[in-house]
Design an enzyme around this catalytic site. Structure first.
Site, PDB file in Angstrom:
ATOM      1  N   SER A   9       0.841  -1.202   0.000  1.00 47.00           N
ATOM      2  CA  SER A   9       0.000   0.000   0.000  1.00 47.00           C
ATOM      3  C   SER A   9       0.867   1.240   0.000  1.00 47.00           C
ATOM      4  O   SER A   9       1.983   1.232   0.534  1.00 47.00           O
ATOM      5  CB  SER A   9      -0.867  -0.037   1.257  1.00 47.00           C
ATOM      6  N   TYR A  42      -1.738  -0.682  10.787  1.00 52.84           N
ATOM      7  CA  TYR A  42      -1.937  -1.286   9.460  1.00 52.84           C
ATOM      8  C   TYR A  42      -0.761  -0.944   8.543  1.00 52.84           C
ATOM      9  O   TYR A  42      -0.163  -1.818   7.906  1.00 52.84           O
ATOM     10  CB  TYR A  42      -3.255  -0.791   8.850  1.00 52.84           C
ATOM     11  N   LYS A  47       2.437  -3.305   6.733  1.00 56.18           N
ATOM     12  CA  LYS A  47       2.869  -3.349   5.321  1.00 56.18           C
ATOM     13  C   LYS A  47       4.367  -3.059   5.222  1.00 56.18           C
ATOM     14  O   LYS A  47       5.083  -3.688   4.427  1.00 56.18           O
ATOM     15  CB  LYS A  47       2.066  -2.351   4.476  1.00 56.18           C
TER      16      LYS A  47
END
Ligand code: UFG
Length: 355
Positions: free
Chosen positions: A143, A168, A172
């Site tokens: 992302s 989050y 990643k």
């Protein structure tokens, strides 16, 4: 019977047996399901692995209708290595596309341990099994959140990464680091790290699309649900940013363009002896929240009630991609405009409201 332009699969399905088998973890999810179609359209055999923690059975029905058959599917949590191993044993895949992960920025700040456990553990299980079964190609779902708040725009893959603004985002960053280390230690492992900007829209058939549980966090599902009367009004989170109209700017990309990039990444990995490369996947231009709403209203001739609210915690002011690396190395480019994306999103929402 009217011709369905998206049904391309049956015609060449007979050659699929000789083609590559790709394990698609999270394949019943939003981006995963669109990628399954792209894989089949390019002669790959997708095998879906999904635990249905954030995907809906209606997507499987839509997939079956689009494809003309039900793709192979295993209900499996990728952090359950013993069960996932059975899938590897049964399918002996040639490559893996790893989507399976939790993905809500806000939720991750409330449940960080759950996010770390799921997102990191699932990648480790996949990697260990790939090694055990000698599977050497991995496309990883990353992302643009790995950049944090970038200092210069558009963001290039070489931009310095700032600390992640959410658990989050940190998962990643950690997963990308794990893959970088794993490929350094084992050069036969080849990885493409695909950094998505803001995927929106739906399959042009209107048969699959994004299906957020409960109140949507993301802009476009919120717009479509407001237009459909499910939500009373869209709150624009802040109009006092240092942007031309005061609202945040993002790089919105049609989910089918994004899905196609996964096929391009697999094709590119095939040409490499060793690789661990990150690719930005975006249009290469930004649109403000107001522009997205106005475009939706215009192209769909449907009103959306809007109110200006306060800024949303954790929002980056503006970000868009320099996607030139994906264009030159993967031979990939976007083909669908913001207007087309918003038309397809609305088609999907209307179909959902009927069904
Ligand atoms: N927005 C509103 N009202 C809403 C929802 C969103 O004004 O009801 C605004 C947001 O404040 C933001 C823009 O619309 O300015 C886009 O917000 P989204 O929630 O749609 O998308 P984000 O850019 O916040 O997040 C997305 C993905 C994440 C990913 C991130 C990377 O949802 O998974 O991009 O930057 F990590």
């Amino acid at each position: 019977m009217t011709k369905k332009p998206w049904v391309k699969v049956r015609a060449h399905s007979f050659i699929l047996r000789s083609m590559k088998k790709v394990l698609v973890t999270g394949g019943a999810g939003y981006i995963g399901s669109h990628t399954v179609i792209e894989l089949l359209n390019h002669g790959y055999i997708p095998v879906i692995v999904d635990d249905f923690s954030n995907s809906d059975k209606r997507v499987l029905k839509g997939l079956e209708e689009i494809l003309g058959f039900a793709p192979s599917l295993y209900r499996c949590d990728c952090t359950d290595k013993a069960v996932l191993k059975k899938v590897f044993e049964a399918e002996m895949p040639d490559a893996v596309i790893h989507f399976a992960a939790f993905k809500a920025v806000g939720e991750s700040t409330e449940q960080p341990v759950r996010y770390y456990r799921n997102n990191i553990d699932s990648l480790l299980c996949v990697l260990e099994l790939m090694q055990e079964f000698n599977v050497c190609e991995l496309v990883f779902s990353s992302s643009c959140t790995v950049y944090g708040q970038p200092e210069t725009l558009p963001v290039h893959e070489k931009c310095e990464q700032k600390p992640a603004t959410s658990p989050y985002g940190y998962t990643k960053q950690v997963c990308e680091r794990i893959l970088t280390d794993a490929t350094t230690a084992n050069p036969t492992l080849r990885c493409a790290l695909l950094r998505y900007f803001n995927p929106i829209g739906a399959h042009p058939s209107g048969l699959i699309g994004e299906l957020p549980y409960g109140v949507p966090n993301n802009l476009v599902p919120y717009i479509t649900q407001t237009a459909a009367g499910i939500r009373e009004k869209l709150i624009i989170h802040g109009n006092d940013y240092a942007t031309p109209d005061g609202t945040c700017i993002r790089d919105y990309i049609h989910v089918c363009d994004l899905a196609n990039a996964h096929v391009k990444a697999l094709e590119w990995l095939d040409t490499k002896v060793s690789a661990c490369e990150a690719f930005n996947l975006g249009q290469g231009m930004g649109n403000s929240v107001k522009e997205v709403v106005d475009t939706f209203v215009r192209v769909n001739a449907t009103p959306v009630k809007v109110e200006i609210g306060p800024r949303r915690a954790g929002d980056v002011e503006q970000v868009w991609a320099d996607a030139s690396k994906a264009s030159s190395l993967l031979q990939w480019k976007t083909e669908r405009s913001l207007a087309e994306s918003l038309k397809d999103a609305w088609k999907w929402q209307k179909q959902l409201s009927i069904g």
